[in-house]
Design a protein around this motif. Structure first.
Motif, PDB file in Angstrom:
ATOM      1  N   VAL A 117       0.796  -1.198   0.253  1.00 18.17           N
ATOM      2  CA  VAL A 117       0.095  -0.019   0.145  1.00 18.17           C
ATOM      3  C   VAL A 117       0.908   1.363   0.117  1.00 18.17           C
ATOM      4  CG1 VAL A 117      -1.551   1.137   1.578  1.00 18.17           C
ATOM      5  CG2 VAL A 117      -2.132  -1.193   0.971  1.00 18.17           C
ATOM      6  N   GLY A 118       1.777   1.218   0.740  1.00 15.53           N
ATOM      7  CA  GLY A 118       2.824   2.504   1.057  1.00 15.53           C
ATOM      8  C   GLY A 118       3.470   2.851  -0.197  1.00 15.53           C
ATOM      9  N   LYS A 140      -1.251   9.039   5.277  1.00  9.12           N
ATOM     10  CA  LYS A 140      -0.658   9.275   6.545  1.00  9.12           C
ATOM     11  C   LYS A 140       0.986   8.933   6.705  1.00  9.12           C
ATOM     12  CE  LYS A 140      -2.437   8.336  11.063  1.00  9.12           C
ATOM     13  NZ  LYS A 140      -3.545   7.302  11.611  1.00  9.12           N
ATOM     14  N   THR A 141       1.723  10.135   7.069  1.00  7.61           N
ATOM     15  CA  THR A 141       2.960   9.867   7.000  1.00  7.61           C
ATOM     16  C   THR A 141       3.646  10.226   8.372  1.00  7.61           C
ATOM     17  OG1 THR A 141       3.387  12.100   6.389  1.00  7.61           O
ATOM     18  CG2 THR A 141       3.053  10.846   4.540  1.00  7.61           C
ATOM     19  N   PHE A 165       4.539  13.834  -4.901  1.00 10.59           N
ATOM     20  CA  PHE A 165       5.353  14.470  -4.161  1.00 10.59           C
ATOM     21  C   PHE A 165       6.406  13.610  -3.482  1.00 10.59           C
ATOM     22  CE2 PHE A 165       6.101  16.144   0.313  1.00 10.59           C
ATOM     23  CZ  PHE A 165       6.387  17.316   0.155  1.00 10.59           C
ATOM     24  N   PHE A 166       5.976  12.442  -3.112  1.00 12.10           N
ATOM     25  CA  PHE A 166       6.928  11.573  -2.350  1.00 12.10           C
ATOM     26  C   PHE A 166       8.113  10.930  -3.204  1.00 12.10           C
ATOM     27  CE2 PHE A 166       2.449  11.450  -0.590  1.00 12.10           C
ATOM     28  CZ  PHE A 166       2.879  12.045   0.594  1.00 12.10           C
ATOM     29  N   LYS A 167       7.959  10.991  -4.352  1.00  8.82           N
ATOM     30  CA  LYS A 167       9.245  10.637  -5.406  1.00  8.82           C
ATOM     31  C   LYS A 167       9.991  11.830  -5.613  1.00  8.82           C
ATOM     32  CE  LYS A 167       8.682   7.651  -8.757  1.00  8.82           C
ATOM     33  NZ  LYS A 167       8.271   7.107  -9.893  1.00  8.82           N
ATOM     34  N   ARG A 168       9.607  13.008  -5.105  1.00 11.21           N
ATOM     35  CA  ARG A 168      10.354  14.124  -5.529  1.00 11.21           C
ATOM     36  C   ARG A 168      10.739  15.044  -4.286  1.00 11.21           C
ATOM     37  NH1 ARG A 168       6.775  17.106  -7.574  1.00 11.21           N
ATOM     38  NH2 ARG A 168       5.204  15.653  -7.949  1.00 11.21           N
ATOM     39  N   VAL A 175       8.116   9.477   5.156  1.00 16.45           N
ATOM     40  CA  VAL A 175       7.691   7.954   4.881  1.00 16.45           C
ATOM     41  C   VAL A 175       6.169   7.797   5.347  1.00 16.45           C
ATOM     42  CG1 VAL A 175       8.404   7.107   7.202  1.00 16.45           C
ATOM     43  CG2 VAL A 175       8.053   5.542   5.104  1.00 16.45           C
ATOM     44  N   ILE A 176       5.622   7.037   4.150  1.00 17.02           N
ATOM     45  CA  ILE A 176       4.093   6.879   4.258  1.00 17.02           C
ATOM     46  C   ILE A 176       3.987   5.808   5.266  1.00 17.02           C
ATOM     47  CG2 ILE A 176       1.898   5.764   2.977  1.00 17.02           C
ATOM     48  CD1 ILE A 176       3.139   7.217   0.551  1.00 17.02           C
TER      49      ILE A 176
END
Ligand code: EPU
Length: 333
Positions: A117-118, A140-141, A165-168, A175-176
């Protein structure tokens, strides 16, 4: 919590390369994750789910962190929707199986995609006309510098094609830990992609489970089973090209498939790679998958170098012939 030293990552990523991590750790709760972050504060960190979209280019001299938080629960429900919170370590396909059994619509087109999922929410996985963002309410992170929880709504995640956004900017900062999905009690079907509709011919209002089974059947025909052949699914993204290049190529290759998008023409990378004669071709112990040339497989004992070389040769030949620079979907670590 599990911590292992000098640990082989062969079983922890779907390419199945025999690379090692200085440390490998698994956490069963956010408290354990925070403890690990304190304890290994000086180590380079790599968060992985099932490792189904990455290529370790060598040993990892740091700590690889894996979420074993696998619960899912309904948070809220209306007449038409259910809000589900799923923890980062739950396998996406297990979640989709449960949702289909509950007659909840939204994620069934993403059936049988490997990964947790994350990672799905980082990568914005997509298939058969649906992207996971279409059902994401919020993410949620844990803030890796303050250790506080921060919730991002879907817009703040800045989702794009296999992008977020989490790849950049968010990489290495958050962290998710869980994802909230909004799924529907009433039919919302996406059956227009490829042969999905024809696979469901004769079924008037397919249930999520029927769509799921059709998607699984199509994927099994085209894509290698991850436990039989090491791979990371599509190695490259489908490129989007601007009108002038499209016009030139279309005049030269009238049969070239394309899809109009808001920022240009999306061309199937599989078609470009096939035109360059790569289907079933081998380099070292890595091969281009016959049924879907967007996928590179490990024949057994491939090295990262074998895969890197094959990927580079494919990129070069597509660039030379079509003037299109393929961008990889797989993350190099
Ligand atoms: N094609 C060829 N030759 C082939 C196979 C395909 O020319 O051997 C062309 C055809 O024109 C076909 C088109 O490619 O119509 C599209 O093929 P397909 O439906 O298999 O999808 P794809 O664009 O190659 C994308 C995703 C897949 C996802 C499928 C289905 C990317 C990078 N890949 O592949 O996602 O399962 O659509 O929706 O966008 C993944 O991300 O790992 C992945 C497998």
């Amino acid at each position: 919590m599990t911590i292992l030293e000098n640990h082989s990552l062969k079983a922890h990523h779907t390419f199945g390369l025999d690379v090692r991590a200085r440390y490998w750790a698994q956490y069963a709760g956010v408290d354990e994750l925070v403890e690990l972050l304190h304890r290994f504060a000086d180590q380079p960190k790599c968060f992985i789910g099932e490792g189904s979209n990455l290529l370790f280019t060598g040993d990892f001299d740091g700590i690889v962190l894996h979420s074993a938080m696998c619960r899912a629960a309904a948070l809220n429900e209306t007449d038409t929707e259910v809000l589900i919170e799923a923890q980062s370590g739950l396998k996406m396909d297990e979640l989709i199986e449960q949702l289909a059994a509950m007659q909840l619509y939204g994620l069934e087109n993403l059936s049988y995609i490997p990964g947790q999922v994350g990672a799905a929410a980082v990568q914005n996985i997509g298939a058969y006309g649906v992207e996971v963002k279409d059902c994401i309410d919020s993410v949620k992170t844990l803030d890796l510098s303050t250790f506080e929880t921060r919730i991002f709504n879907c817009e703040e995640c800045q989702y794009g094609y296999r992008d977020s956004f989490f790849k950049r900017e968010g990489k290495g900062r958050y962290v998710i830990t869980a994802v909230r999905f909004r799924v529907s009690k009433t039919p919302i079907l996406h059956l227009d992609y490829g042969n999905l509709h024809s696979c469901l011919a004769g079924i008037d209002n397919p249930s999520p489970e029927q769509v799921r089974q059709a998607v699984i059947a199509i994927r099994k025909q085209k894509l290698p089973e991850v436990d039989e052949y090491g791979s990371a699914g599509s190695f490259f993204k489908n490129p989007v090209i601007a009108a002038p290049l499209y016009d030139t190529l279309h005049a030269q290759y009238p049969d070239m498939p394309s899809f109009v998008t808001s920022n240009g023409y999306k061309i199937p990378a599989a078609w470009l790679i096939e035109q360059c004669g790569w289907k079933d071709k081998q380099s070292g112990r890595a091969t281009v998958w016959q049924q879907q040339p967007l996928v590179i497989v490990n024949n057994g004992n491939a090295t990262a170098e074998d895969i890197l070389q094959l990927a580079q040769q494919i990129t070069d030949s597509v660039n030379e012939r079509f003037h299109i620079q393929l961008e990889r979907e797989v993350e190099y670590i």
